[in-house]
Design a protein around this motif. Structure first.
Motif, mmCIF file in Angstrom:
data_model
loop_
_atom_site.group_PDB
_atom_site.id
_atom_site.type_symbol
_atom_site.label_atom_id
_atom_site.label_comp_id
_atom_site.label_asym_id
_atom_site.label_seq_id
_atom_site.Cartn_x
_atom_site.Cartn_y
_atom_site.Cartn_z
ATOM 1 N N UNK A 112 -11.816 -3.390 8.309
ATOM 2 C CA UNK A 112 -10.608 -2.135 8.071
ATOM 3 C C UNK A 112 -10.706 -1.335 6.847
ATOM 4 N N UNK A 113 -10.630 -2.046 5.664
ATOM 5 C CA UNK A 113 -10.546 -1.580 4.328
ATOM 6 C C UNK A 113 -11.794 -0.605 4.189
ATOM 7 N N UNK A 114 -13.157 -1.015 4.730
ATOM 8 C CA UNK A 114 -14.399 -0.202 4.471
ATOM 9 C C UNK A 114 -14.200 1.118 5.429
ATOM 10 N N UNK A 115 -13.571 0.869 6.539
ATOM 11 C CA UNK A 115 -13.553 2.106 7.480
ATOM 12 C C UNK A 115 -12.420 3.032 6.859
ATOM 13 N N UNK A 151 0.794 -1.192 0.104
ATOM 14 C CA UNK A 151 -0.009 -0.047 -0.073
ATOM 15 C C UNK A 151 0.981 1.222 -0.022
ATOM 16 N N UNK A 152 2.112 1.130 -0.208
ATOM 17 C CA UNK A 152 3.299 2.080 0.036
ATOM 18 C C UNK A 152 2.960 3.337 -0.715
ATOM 19 N N UNK A 153 2.866 3.463 -2.201
ATOM 20 C CA UNK A 153 2.791 4.501 -3.037
ATOM 21 C C UNK A 153 1.506 5.290 -2.583
ATOM 22 N N UNK A 154 0.125 4.372 -2.518
ATOM 23 C CA UNK A 154 -0.868 5.070 -2.000
ATOM 24 C C UNK A 154 -0.776 5.766 -0.545
ATOM 25 N N UNK A 155 -0.008 5.354 0.161
ATOM 26 C CA UNK A 155 0.239 5.911 1.394
ATOM 27 C C UNK A 155 1.114 7.197 1.258
ATOM 28 N N UNK A 156 2.072 7.319 0.273
ATOM 29 C CA UNK A 156 2.975 8.162 0.251
ATOM 30 C C UNK A 156 2.052 9.433 -0.565
ATOM 31 N N UNK A 157 1.139 9.217 -1.509
ATOM 32 C CA UNK A 157 0.330 10.205 -2.050
ATOM 33 C C UNK A 157 -0.665 10.663 -0.839
ATOM 34 N N UNK A 213 -7.759 15.726 -9.662
ATOM 35 C CA UNK A 213 -7.429 16.217 -8.078
ATOM 36 C C UNK A 213 -7.644 14.976 -7.228
ATOM 37 N N UNK A 214 -6.826 15.218 -6.146
ATOM 38 C CA UNK A 214 -7.000 14.172 -5.062
ATOM 39 C C UNK A 214 -7.957 14.661 -4.033
ATOM 40 N N UNK A 215 -8.989 14.164 -3.980
ATOM 41 C CA UNK A 215 -10.094 14.864 -3.105
ATOM 42 C C UNK A 215 -10.295 14.361 -1.699
ATOM 43 N N UNK A 216 -9.988 13.176 -1.485
ATOM 44 C CA UNK A 216 -9.766 12.720 -0.151
ATOM 45 C C UNK A 216 -8.774 11.463 0.066
ATOM 46 N N UNK A 217 -8.309 11.264 1.228
ATOM 47 C CA UNK A 217 -7.479 10.166 1.446
ATOM 48 C C UNK A 217 -7.514 9.593 3.083
ATOM 49 N N UNK A 218 -7.352 8.630 3.255
ATOM 50 C CA UNK A 218 -7.294 7.828 4.747
ATOM 51 C C UNK A 218 -6.870 6.441 4.494
ATOM 52 N N UNK A 219 -6.323 6.145 5.736
ATOM 53 C CA UNK A 219 -5.555 4.973 5.897
ATOM 54 C C UNK A 219 -5.641 4.415 7.218
ATOM 55 N N UNK A 220 -5.418 2.927 7.198
ATOM 56 C CA UNK A 220 -5.326 2.436 8.487
ATOM 57 C C UNK A 220 -4.152 1.094 8.740
ATOM 58 N N UNK A 226 -1.914 -3.105 6.452
ATOM 59 C CA UNK A 226 -2.156 -1.860 5.720
ATOM 60 C C UNK A 226 -3.159 -1.518 4.699
ATOM 61 N N UNK A 227 -3.867 -0.482 4.829
ATOM 62 C CA UNK A 227 -5.106 -0.212 4.027
ATOM 63 C C UNK A 227 -5.086 1.357 3.595
ATOM 64 N N UNK A 228 -5.456 1.707 2.615
ATOM 65 C CA UNK A 228 -5.276 3.278 2.284
ATOM 66 C C UNK A 228 -6.268 3.229 1.038
ATOM 67 N N UNK A 229 -6.960 4.419 0.994
ATOM 68 C CA UNK A 229 -8.051 4.726 -0.093
ATOM 69 C C UNK A 229 -7.803 6.114 -0.283
ATOM 70 N N UNK A 230 -7.910 6.317 -1.862
ATOM 71 C CA UNK A 230 -7.747 7.644 -2.389
ATOM 72 C C UNK A 230 -8.874 7.944 -3.141
#
Length: 371
Positions: A241-244, A139-145, A219-226, A362-366
């Motif tokens: 966790x991914x849903x969250x 999930x690294x590059x998603x987390x970096x973004x 655009x990057x409108x929103x982001x979150x991870x856990x 690791x989970x990340x959502x963009x």
């Protein structure tokens, strides 16, 4: 004063489809998979592994580090990084071939630790003011973004480049083989007959900024991870966790689930990941929008996966059509209805969702939108 918006001003990649984001996107939309047998063997079975290798590089093993070569190929296409811009680097293995050489007795050409040499190379190639290494597994590059976007939105930096790079190596093949995660044939994400993943390799870059420029992609409108810490290598099977993470990203962007046009899924081809993602999407959406995985085309590129998805997701939003789910024969029961073999029309929406998951939970959502 409103927080700065985060614009995606550039995207490029070197992948199994060759040099350039245009080849990656064209190949996926044409329904062509770049996966093929590689010179690497499954250490448990002795079978040649299927994977997605950069065609411009020699497939044979030598003392040149594939990650370094891919970055040089990427830089040869031009330097999009504005002067004085920090680079956020994501890699799961760096130049692990250096350690392989040491253990094999071949000797290593590195005069410094391999990650330090990798950072020095990026600093030189892209004239980076500094390089910040973020480790988030696959999930690294998603987390970096997400991290770079957060700093831009807070006004702490004006722009950022995010680079993801990983290469196929014996170390990686051995690791995934020990988990029985490698498919002996071409991978089939979200398929009832999926037998595992195919490794891939890539180097990708995106440039984010608080200001748009000519040719801005979105655009990057929103982001979150856990990090759910369910298991060292397996995701939480219920998908919660991914849903969250998805819901948190929606909240940050002030969007609702029905605002999502399509989903760029992690979709590795393993039973653990694909069933977990399907469950997460069904928990988040009353009726999930069309979802696709690019890994049936280029393989699992580890820390570069999130950046490749970002570029393809923005193109899907522009075209209002997803690429096909390559190699899919019959969708998992949990994914039936929103994962199909062919290209799918996106729903009317305000954003596309891209998700990634990695070891240690690791989970990340963009959330990505048009500029």
């Amino acid at each position: 004063m409103p927080a700065p918006e985060v614009f995606v001003n550039h995207f490029d990649a070197v992948s199994a489809y060759g040099l350039g984001a245009d080849r990656l996107i064209a190949g996926l939309y044409a329904g062509h998979s770049a996966l093929a047998p590689t010179p690497f063997k499954n250490p448990l079975t002795g079978e040649l592994l299927w994977g997605g290798m950069v065609p411009e590089l020699s497939p044979r093993k030598d003392k040149e580090f594939r990650a370094f070569k891919m970055l040089e190929l990427l830089r040869n296409r031009g330097n999009p990084v504005p002067a004085g811009t920090p680079v956020f680097l994501s890699t799961t293995i760096g130049a692990i071939e250096a350690i392989e050489q040491e253990f094999s007795g071949e000797g290593c050409r590195c005069q410094t630790p391999h990650l330090q040499e990798l950072i020095a190379l990026i600093t030189r190639l892209f004239a980076a003011s500094r390089v910040i290494l973020l480790s988030g597994a696959c999930a690294g590059s998603g987390c970096a973004v997400a991290y770079a976007a957060m700093l831009i939105s807070q006004g702490k930096i004006e722009s950022a480049a995010v680079i993801g790079v990983d290469a196929i190596s014996e170390f990686v093949a051995s690791g995934f083989s020990s988990l029985n995660a490698l498919s002996p044939e071409i991978c089939r994400p979200f398929d009832v007959c999926g037998r595992g993943l195919n490794l891939g390799e890539a180097a990708a870059i995106t440039v984010l900024s608080g200001r748009p420029q000519t040719g801005t992609l979105g655009k990057v409108l929103g982001w979150a991870g856990n990090a759910d810490a369910w298991h060292a290598t397996a995701p939480s099977p219920d998908g919660k966790p991914l849903s969250e993470a998805i819901r948190a990203a929606l909240g940050k962007a002030a969007l609702e689930p029905e605002d999502i046009a399509c989903i760029a899924a992690h979709g590795t081809g393993t039973a653990y990941n694909d069933s977990m993602e399907s469950a997460a999407f069904r928990q988040t959406f009353h009726s999930p929008p069309p979802a696709f995985s690019i890994k049936g085309g280029c393989g699992h590129t580890l820390a570069a996966a999130g950046l490749l998805q970002l570029g393809v997701a923005l193109e899907a939003f522009r075209l209002k059509r997803t690429p096909p789910n390559l190699n899919l024969l019959e969708a998992l029961a949990g994914a039936s209805g929103f994962v199909n073999a062919g290209a799918m029309a996106c729903r009317p929406g305000k954003a596309v969702l891209s998700v990634n998951s990695g070891f240690s939970g690791m989970n990340v959502a963009l959330l990505l939108g048009q500029s």
